[in-house]
Scaffold this motif. Structure first.
Motif, PDB file in Angstrom:
ATOM      1  N   LEU A   4       8.517   4.812   5.886  1.00 46.76           N
ATOM      2  CA  LEU A   4       7.590   3.723   5.604  1.00 46.76           C
ATOM      3  C   LEU A   4       7.679   3.348   4.131  1.00 46.76           C
ATOM      4  O   LEU A   4       7.598   4.222   3.262  1.00 46.76           O
ATOM      5  N   VAL A   5       7.845   2.070   3.857  1.00 45.83           N
ATOM      6  CA  VAL A   5       7.789   1.575   2.484  1.00 45.83           C
ATOM      7  C   VAL A   5       6.562   0.683   2.349  1.00 45.83           C
ATOM      8  O   VAL A   5       6.394  -0.273   3.119  1.00 45.83           O
ATOM      9  N   ILE A   6       5.705   1.011   1.408  1.00 46.54           N
ATOM     10  CA  ILE A   6       4.502   0.214   1.137  1.00 46.54           C
ATOM     11  C   ILE A   6       4.784  -0.638  -0.093  1.00 46.54           C
ATOM     12  O   ILE A   6       5.005  -0.110  -1.187  1.00 46.54           O
ATOM     13  N   GLN A   7       4.804  -1.952   0.090  1.00 44.07           N
ATOM     14  CA  GLN A   7       5.142  -2.841  -1.014  1.00 44.07           C
ATOM     15  C   GLN A   7       3.923  -3.614  -1.495  1.00 44.07           C
ATOM     16  O   GLN A   7       3.068  -4.032  -0.706  1.00 44.07           O
ATOM     17  N   LEU A   8       3.866  -3.795  -2.819  1.00 45.69           N
ATOM     18  CA  LEU A   8       2.748  -4.501  -3.441  1.00 45.69           C
ATOM     19  C   LEU A   8       3.272  -5.569  -4.392  1.00 45.69           C
ATOM     20  O   LEU A   8       3.728  -5.253  -5.501  1.00 45.69           O
ATOM     21  N   PRO A   9       3.257  -6.849  -3.992  1.00 41.43           N
ATOM     22  CA  PRO A   9       3.603  -7.929  -4.928  1.00 41.43           C
ATOM     23  C   PRO A   9       2.529  -8.012  -6.011  1.00 41.43           C
ATOM     24  O   PRO A   9       1.330  -7.990  -5.709  1.00 41.43           O
ATOM     25  N   CYS A  10       2.955  -8.080  -7.274  1.00 45.14           N
ATOM     26  CA  CYS A  10       1.989  -8.045  -8.380  1.00 45.14           C
ATOM     27  C   CYS A  10       2.259  -9.136  -9.407  1.00 45.14           C
ATOM     28  O   CYS A  10       3.411  -9.407  -9.753  1.00 45.14           O
ATOM     29  N   TYR A  11       1.190  -9.717  -9.886  1.00 42.81           N
ATOM     30  CA  TYR A  11       1.259 -10.608 -11.034  1.00 42.81           C
ATOM     31  C   TYR A  11       0.022 -10.344 -11.894  1.00 42.81           C
ATOM     32  O   TYR A  11      -1.091 -10.724 -11.531  1.00 42.81           O
ATOM     33  N   ASN A  12       0.226  -9.639 -12.996  1.00 44.34           N
ATOM     34  CA  ASN A  12      -0.871  -9.250 -13.893  1.00 44.34           C
ATOM     35  C   ASN A  12      -1.975  -8.504 -13.140  1.00 44.34           C
ATOM     36  O   ASN A  12      -3.140  -8.908 -13.149  1.00 44.34           O
ATOM     37  N   GLU A  13      -1.598  -7.407 -12.494  1.00 37.78           N
ATOM     38  CA  GLU A  13      -2.544  -6.620 -11.701  1.00 37.78           C
ATOM     39  C   GLU A  13      -2.821  -5.248 -12.315  1.00 37.78           C
ATOM     40  O   GLU A  13      -3.184  -4.308 -11.612  1.00 37.78           O
ATOM     41  N   ALA A  14      -2.644  -5.106 -13.642  1.00 33.83           N
ATOM     42  CA  ALA A  14      -2.825  -3.809 -14.290  1.00 33.83           C
ATOM     43  C   ALA A  14      -4.243  -3.264 -14.102  1.00 33.83           C
ATOM     44  O   ALA A  14      -4.455  -2.046 -14.047  1.00 33.83           O
ATOM     45  N   GLN A  15      -5.214  -4.145 -13.965  1.00 36.23           N
ATOM     46  CA  GLN A  15      -6.604  -3.723 -13.870  1.00 36.23           C
ATOM     47  C   GLN A  15      -6.906  -2.975 -12.581  1.00 36.23           C
ATOM     48  O   GLN A  15      -7.724  -2.054 -12.555  1.00 36.23           O
ATOM     49  N   LYS A  26      -0.729   9.810   1.511  1.00 36.70           N
ATOM     50  CA  LYS A  26       0.452  10.628   1.201  1.00 36.70           C
ATOM     51  C   LYS A  26       1.202  11.045   2.461  1.00 36.70           C
ATOM     52  O   LYS A  26       2.381  11.381   2.407  1.00 36.70           O
ATOM     53  N   SER A  27       0.516  11.039   3.584  1.00 34.37           N
ATOM     54  CA  SER A  27       1.160  11.381   4.856  1.00 34.37           C
ATOM     55  C   SER A  27       0.473  10.627   5.981  1.00 34.37           C
ATOM     56  O   SER A  27      -0.728  10.359   5.919  1.00 34.37           O
ATOM     57  N   ILE A  28       1.270  10.261   6.995  1.00 36.83           N
ATOM     58  CA  ILE A  28       0.767   9.546   8.166  1.00 36.83           C
ATOM     59  C   ILE A  28       1.459  10.120   9.395  1.00 36.83           C
ATOM     60  O   ILE A  28       2.683  10.334   9.384  1.00 36.83           O
ATOM     61  N   GLN A  29       0.701  10.358  10.425  1.00 39.94           N
ATOM     62  CA  GLN A  29       1.283  10.892  11.655  1.00 39.94           C
ATOM     63  C   GLN A  29       2.315   9.913  12.223  1.00 39.94           C
ATOM     64  O   GLN A  29       2.063   8.730  12.363  1.00 39.94           O
ATOM     65  N   GLY A  30       3.495  10.435  12.526  1.00 41.58           N
ATOM     66  CA  GLY A  30       4.575   9.602  13.045  1.00 41.58           C
ATOM     67  C   GLY A  30       5.513   9.095  11.971  1.00 41.58           C
ATOM     68  O   GLY A  30       6.556   8.512  12.284  1.00 41.58           O
ATOM     69  N   GLU A  99      -6.896   2.894   3.513  1.00 46.74           N
ATOM     70  CA  GLU A  99      -7.091   3.930   4.531  1.00 46.74           C
ATOM     71  C   GLU A  99      -6.769   3.414   5.934  1.00 46.74           C
ATOM     72  O   GLU A  99      -6.604   4.198   6.868  1.00 46.74           O
ATOM     73  N   ASP A 100      -6.674   2.087   6.071  1.00 47.77           N
ATOM     74  CA  ASP A 100      -6.378   1.496   7.381  1.00 47.77           C
ATOM     75  C   ASP A 100      -4.878   1.314   7.634  1.00 47.77           C
ATOM     76  O   ASP A 100      -4.488   0.768   8.666  1.00 47.77           O
ATOM     77  N   ILE A 101      -4.038   1.767   6.717  1.00 44.37           N
ATOM     78  CA  ILE A 101      -2.585   1.647   6.916  1.00 44.37           C
ATOM     79  C   ILE A 101      -2.125   2.351   8.190  1.00 44.37           C
ATOM     80  O   ILE A 101      -1.320   1.785   8.949  1.00 44.37           O
ATOM     81  N   PRO A 102      -2.597   3.573   8.488  1.00 47.62           N
ATOM     82  CA  PRO A 102      -2.184   4.214   9.754  1.00 47.62           C
ATOM     83  C   PRO A 102      -2.530   3.364  10.978  1.00 47.62           C
ATOM     84  O   PRO A 102      -1.734   3.279  11.926  1.00 47.62           O
ATOM     85  N   LYS A 103      -3.696   2.737  10.952  1.00 48.55           N
ATOM     86  CA  LYS A 103      -4.098   1.862  12.062  1.00 48.55           C
ATOM     87  C   LYS A 103      -3.189   0.646  12.148  1.00 48.55           C
ATOM     88  O   LYS A 103      -2.841   0.182  13.240  1.00 48.55           O
ATOM     89  N   LEU A 104      -2.757   0.148  10.987  1.00 47.40           N
ATOM     90  CA  LEU A 104      -1.931  -1.051  10.934  1.00 47.40           C
ATOM     91  C   LEU A 104      -0.536  -0.813  11.525  1.00 47.40           C
ATOM     92  O   LEU A 104       0.006  -1.675  12.205  1.00 47.40           O
ATOM     93  N   ILE A 105       0.026   0.357  11.267  1.00 48.26           N
ATOM     94  CA  ILE A 105       1.399   0.611  11.716  1.00 48.26           C
ATOM     95  C   ILE A 105       1.481   1.239  13.101  1.00 48.26           C
ATOM     96  O   ILE A 105       2.569   1.321  13.682  1.00 48.26           O
ATOM     97  N   GLN A 106       0.342   1.660  13.650  1.00 52.66           N
ATOM     98  CA  GLN A 106       0.356   2.347  14.941  1.00 52.66           C
ATOM     99  C   GLN A 106       1.001   1.519  16.066  1.00 52.66           C
ATOM    100  O   GLN A 106       1.806   2.044  16.839  1.00 52.66           O
ATOM    101  N   PRO A 107       0.681   0.214  16.198  1.00 52.63           N
ATOM    102  CA  PRO A 107       1.322  -0.575  17.267  1.00 52.63           C
ATOM    103  C   PRO A 107       2.845  -0.643  17.139  1.00 52.63           C
ATOM    104  O   PRO A 107       3.556  -0.722  18.143  1.00 52.63           O
ATOM    105  N   ILE A 108       3.357  -0.613  15.895  1.00 49.89           N
ATOM    106  CA  ILE A 108       4.809  -0.623  15.695  1.00 49.89           C
ATOM    107  C   ILE A 108       5.391   0.724  16.101  1.00 49.89           C
ATOM    108  O   ILE A 108       6.428   0.793  16.779  1.00 49.89           O
ATOM    109  N   LEU A 109       4.731   1.809  15.711  1.00 52.23           N
ATOM    110  CA  LEU A 109       5.194   3.140  16.099  1.00 52.23           C
ATOM    111  C   LEU A 109       5.194   3.305  17.619  1.00 52.23           C
ATOM    112  O   LEU A 109       6.064   3.983  18.175  1.00 52.23           O
ATOM    113  N   ALA A 110       4.222   2.669  18.264  1.00 51.04           N
ATOM    114  CA  ALA A 110       4.113   2.768  19.723  1.00 51.04           C
ATOM    115  C   ALA A 110       5.048   1.803  20.445  1.00 51.04           C
ATOM    116  O   ALA A 110       5.099   1.790  21.678  1.00 51.04           O
TER     117      ALA A 110
END
Length: 316
Positions: A4-15, A26-30, A99-110
């Motif tokens: 899994l690659v988690i990507q974050l497009p940023c423009y002046n997001e240091a804050q 750090k870990s997700i089932q599957g 925290e909802d990333i596991p929920k987001l990727i579950q349909p793809i894993l399934a």
């Protein structure tokens, strides 16, 4: 091994970038391996420094600001290069609950979806004005009709893509990828679904939406251009048929009066009839030509995917 690659497009997001990165799972089932990718879209603050200090695995930098759509595609291309099986895209302003990333990727894993879009609780957002909520609903409805999908929150940037779906993405707009990718996926018969996700309180106003009128105008242009690109024959042939039908009706009207001996008084009808029929025929011919161009484009896209597969050693 699932990566899994988690990507974050940023423009002046240091804050807010540090807060988002420190909250990522750090870990997700599957999933066997999780990597992070920051796309710096010409930031003038400490965005890159914050990213590196939090141990981000990959950083893609642009010398100048290219816009959200290009930053998104740069991230997708890099994610594919480093071997992502699933790509999760989210904003770096801490709008979404990671925290909802596991929920987001579950349909793809399934194996139930190619693309999953996070549905925000728009109605409950106190920081969204009534006008913005209404525009979100109307815009999402238009996208559902154009894409033949059932996505209730089309502008949501919190979404997941399978490797197969990411390989087929081609974003043309410089404004935003959110609407275009859904319409493109729907018209290409990909499985697109939504899952409810949570959001955090807003940290800043949107940089993408200057005002309601600008949002409507830009979104409408994106929808029209994408539909014309992926369904060109319908786009041109439908108005062509309307012009043809109107011209034929005027022609029949002229014939009716001509047979009754009043043809000289209705010459304008036959002139307008010929003009409308000519315009209709022109639209239909353009539709046929652009459909052939679209077929050629699809073949080129397929060849491009095959080349990428050969380079990466992977197959869809």
């Amino acid at each position: 091994m699932k990566k899994l690659v988690i990507q974050l497009p940023c423009y002046n997001e240091a804050q807010t970038l540090g807060l988002v990165l420190s909250s990522l799972p750090k870990s997700i089932q599957g999933i066997d391996l999780i990597e992070t990718l920051v796309i710096d879209d010409g930031s003038q603050d400490a965005t890159v420094h914050i990213a590196k200090s939090h141990g981000v695995h990959h950083v893609v930098r642009s010398i100048r600001n290219q816009g959200l759509a290009r930053a998104f595609m740069a991230g997708v291309e890099k994610s594919l290069q480093v071997g992502a099986d699933i790509i999760v895209n989210l904003d770096a302003d801490n709008q979404y609950c990671v925290e909802d990333i596991p929920k987001l990727i579950q349909p793809i894993l399934a194996g139930k979806a190619d693309i999953v879009v996070g549905e925000r609780p728009i109605s409950d957002r106190e920081d969204f004005s009534l006008a913005k909520k209404l525009l979100q609903k109307i815009g999402s409805w238009v996208v559902r009709k154009a894409s033949r999908t059932k996505v209730p929150d089309a502008p949501s940037g919190f979404r997941a893509f399978s490797y197969q779906a990411a390989m087929r993405l081609n974003v043309f707009s410089e404004y935003t990828y959110t609407l275009e990718t859904i319409i493109q996926a729907g018209l290409n018969n990909m499985a697109v679904i939504s899952v409810p996700i949570r959001t955090n309180p807003s940290t800043r106003s949107s940089r993408l939406v200057k005002n309601s009128l600008d949002y409507v105008k830009r979104s409408a242009i994106v929808i029209v251009l994408v539909f014309a690109t992926y369904r060109p024959f319908r786009f041109f042939a439908y108005p062509g048929v309307v012009f043809l039908f109107a011209g034929m009706l005027l022609g029949i009207r002229f014939v009716y009066y001509f047979l009754r001996g009043y043809g000289q008084g209705h010459i304008q009808s036959i002139v307008l009839s010929a003009l409308l029929i000519g315009i209709g025929a022109f639209f239909i011919i353009v539709g046929i030509v652009t459909e052939l161009i679209a077929v050629n484009r699809k073949l080129l896209e397929k060849i491009d995917r095959r080349v990428q597969e050969l380079v990466s050693g992977r197959k869809e």
